[in-house]
Enzyme design. Sequence first.
Site, PDB file in Angstrom:
ATOM      1  N   ASP A   1      16.367  -8.662  28.604  1.00 53.15           N
ATOM      2  CA  ASP A   1      16.735  -8.403  26.933  1.00 53.15           C
ATOM      3  C   ASP A   1      18.209  -7.931  27.091  1.00 53.15           C
ATOM      4  OD1 ASP A   1      14.088  -8.930  26.388  1.00 53.15           O
ATOM      5  OD2 ASP A   1      13.638  -6.806  26.317  1.00 53.15           O
ATOM      6  N   LYS A   2      18.812  -8.284  25.863  1.00 55.85           N
ATOM      7  CA  LYS A   2      20.276  -7.962  25.888  1.00 55.85           C
ATOM      8  C   LYS A   2      20.612  -6.684  26.440  1.00 55.85           C
ATOM      9  CE  LYS A   2      24.304  -8.643  22.993  1.00 55.85           C
ATOM     10  NZ  LYS A   2      24.772  -8.950  21.605  1.00 55.85           N
TER      11      LYS A   2
END
Length: 241
Positions: free
Chosen positions: A106-107
């Site tokens: 995930d970012k």
Amino acid sequence: MKESMRLDKYLADMGVGTRSEVKGLIKKGKIQVNGTIANDYSRKIIVGTDVIMYAGEEITYLEYEYFMLNKPAGVLSATEDKHAKTVLDLLTTSKRKDLFPVGRLDKDTEGLLLITNDGALSHALLSPKKHVDKMYYAKVEGMVTEQDVEAFAEGLQMDEEWRAMPAKLKILVQDTISEITLVIQEGKFHQVKRMFEVVGKKVIFLKRLSMGPLQLDEKLMPGEYRKLTEEELQKLKESHS
């Protein structure tokens, strides 16, 4: 028998330029093959035998590249994005232009990310049938309990259709902000965060420490990367052969 390929493809694969840019360099006499100026971009090169020179440097051919990245928060696990920095933007010394991240983080998640152009190895690591262990370190808002450890070990019911595979949860610090490690064998979207939501807690920091036999190099700061060692690559391949 050694592989042969067109000179323009060889140079483009190694990042000298696009096919059209490479053809322009060849027309201008900027490329040498075995000590003589090359003037035919379609000529066949014997990989590993012929010596290709550009701007005073030998252009050696690499079929595959393998990099370990300590992904920083705020960077996308993607090959390109119009609005945000991607993990490939961090790789400034790679030769190949067909690299991709193996799986995704995930970012806002940090940690180990393998970047390569080896599709077969990527498939082996990501295939659900292979049950590859992925270890994460997390800080969790809320007191993580032995009940949570048991629930994770049994496999959490995530929604009507998905029951997560059994996971190994280990409590490192048990407090209002708990610290844990978690080993899972799946890699669904926001999986670790969603697992803790099921038991009423919130992940506030997440970092991947390992994937199969590959462990994050502690010397790599967020955003730093290095090539895999021969030993690391061999272990990866052996674990999924």
